[in-house]
Write a protein that holds these residues in place. Structure first.
Motif, mmCIF file in Angstrom:
data_model
loop_
_atom_site.group_PDB
_atom_site.id
_atom_site.type_symbol
_atom_site.label_atom_id
_atom_site.label_comp_id
_atom_site.label_asym_id
_atom_site.label_seq_id
_atom_site.Cartn_x
_atom_site.Cartn_y
_atom_site.Cartn_z
ATOM 1 N N UNK A 1 38.299 32.250 30.221
ATOM 2 C CA UNK A 1 39.125 33.157 29.419
ATOM 3 C C UNK A 1 39.318 33.901 31.088
ATOM 4 N N UNK A 2 39.575 33.386 32.685
ATOM 5 C CA UNK A 2 40.082 34.675 33.006
ATOM 6 C C UNK A 2 41.669 33.464 34.051
ATOM 7 N N UNK A 3 41.837 34.027 34.917
ATOM 8 C CA UNK A 3 43.494 33.530 34.951
ATOM 9 C C UNK A 3 43.652 33.179 36.512
ATOM 10 N N UNK A 4 44.477 32.726 36.755
ATOM 11 C CA UNK A 4 44.352 31.672 38.544
ATOM 12 C C UNK A 4 45.599 33.074 39.273
ATOM 13 N N UNK A 5 45.887 34.412 38.241
ATOM 14 C CA UNK A 5 46.128 35.513 39.291
ATOM 15 C C UNK A 5 47.979 35.226 38.758
ATOM 16 N N UNK A 6 48.519 36.371 39.508
ATOM 17 C CA UNK A 6 50.012 35.850 39.977
ATOM 18 C C UNK A 6 50.862 36.513 38.612
ATOM 19 N N UNK B 1 39.367 41.141 37.291
ATOM 20 C CA UNK B 1 38.080 41.583 38.387
ATOM 21 C C UNK B 1 37.760 40.115 38.659
ATOM 22 N N UNK B 2 37.085 39.283 37.704
ATOM 23 C CA UNK B 2 36.966 37.977 37.374
ATOM 24 C C UNK B 2 38.489 37.371 38.123
ATOM 25 N N UNK B 3 39.178 37.464 37.659
ATOM 26 C CA UNK B 3 40.751 36.970 38.380
ATOM 27 C C UNK B 3 40.511 36.954 38.912
ATOM 28 N N UNK B 4 40.363 37.965 40.201
ATOM 29 C CA UNK B 4 40.667 38.876 40.941
ATOM 30 C C UNK B 4 39.729 37.302 42.019
ATOM 31 N N UNK B 5 38.536 37.336 41.576
ATOM 32 C CA UNK B 5 37.622 36.606 43.011
ATOM 33 C C UNK B 5 38.200 35.126 42.492
ATOM 34 N N UNK B 6 39.444 34.710 41.201
ATOM 35 C CA UNK B 6 39.795 33.481 41.757
ATOM 36 C C UNK B 6 40.861 33.863 42.533
ATOM 37 N N UNK B 7 41.676 34.852 42.843
ATOM 38 C CA UNK B 7 42.962 34.251 43.853
ATOM 39 C C UNK B 7 41.861 34.560 45.295
ATOM 40 N N UNK B 8 40.922 35.619 45.106
ATOM 41 C CA UNK B 8 39.846 35.568 46.536
ATOM 42 C C UNK B 8 39.635 34.217 47.116
#
Length: 292
Positions: free
Chosen positions: A138-143, A91-98
């Protein structure tokens, strides 16, 4: 170990969101300045989104927004990460993507320099720094990071080699369609990005600790190491200078834990001798703090 209070969780949440927002804004500015000015193709799904935009503009005369393409490409990897890594991490990573998708479409395009070499090097460095901001919380930029982390942590599969091959295919297609010079400069961009991440990511590096302490204080030193969820090996020794018996403690920890751990060890034994060695590779069980 101390359990997190509600205040600690709120503080962690606020810090994470602020860092994610800052990282997303930096990525958006980098895409609309360095990447756009150099007509480069970053790695991962960001590069795929850029390639789709360029193909639509070049061959269809249609200027597609970055946000919807980026969100669509990340949908399936996000589901994989949700199942294999964890809910909060995803969810945190999805926030980054959004936020990256929104900021990229809102930030106006502008050029900082026309030198393609400077664009490739500094654009890659900025991209790597933005990625490290996500890794620090401790999150990622996704993909493709979703897939790599999920496979490496849950399935013990090294997916980074396959992702590298995917990036090579992406650059080959971009070079064939839009010129090999752009593909080669994009490779330089990706290399600069990777080097910055390797240099700044504390979880990606390991450090070996060789600690010389007394028999009476060895228990306190080991307790400090065990608080990090790492373990240690004790060896009996004799000090050559004074001939007194001593204990040598061997342990491997994450590089980001070295400074605080060394301070706690010195508090347990002010006379402790701590030697920190850079560790290139660890084979076997090594505790990694869960991302979720």
């Amino acid at each position: 170990m101390r359990t997190m209070t509600q205040k600690d969780r709120l503080k962690e949440f606020v810090i994470r969101v602020l860092v994610i927002a800052l990282s997303s804004l930096i990525v958006a500015i980098n895409l609309k300045s360095f990447v756009a000015a150099g007509d480069l193709f970053p790695g991962g799904f960001t590069g795929v989104a850029r390639l789709i935009q360029r193909c639509a503009l070049e061959f269809g005369g249609v200027e597609l927004p970055f946000g919807p393409i980026n969100l669509a490409l990340n949908a399936i990897p996000a589901v994989i990460s949700f199942k294999l890594v964890g809910r909060r991490f995803t969810l945190y990573s999805c926030l980054t993507i959004l936020l990256t998708s929104i900021f990229t479409d809102l930030v106006p395009a502008f050029e900082i320099t026309e030198d393609i070499l400077l664009i490739s090097v500094f654009g890659g460095m900025i991209s790597g720094f933005a990625g490290c901001l996500c890794l620090w919380v401790r999150v990622t930029s996704g993909g493709t990071d979703f897939i790599a982390i999920a496979l490496s942590e849950r399935k013990n599969v090294d997916a980074w080699t396959y992702i590298f091959c995917g990036n090579v295919v992406l650059l080959f297609i971009a070079g064939y369609l839009f010129g090999w010079d752009r593909a080669l400069y994009s490779m330089l961009y990706q290399y600069a990005c990777t080097q910055v991440i390797k240099m700044l990511d504390p979880d990606g590096r390991r450090a070996t600790l060789l600690i010389v302490t007394g028999r009476e204080t060895a228990g306190g030193v080991c307790a400090q190491i065990q608080e990090t969820n790492h373990t240690a090996t004790l060896m009996e020794g004799v000090g050559l200078y004074n001939g007194e018996p001593c204990v040598i403690i061997y342990s491997v920890v994450s590089d980001g834990e070295v400074r605080s751990l060394a301070r706690k060890i010195r508090q347990s034994d002010p006379k402790a001798f701590v030697n920190v060695l850079r560790t290139q590779r660890v084979v076997g069980k090594f505790y990694r703090r869960p991302r979720d």
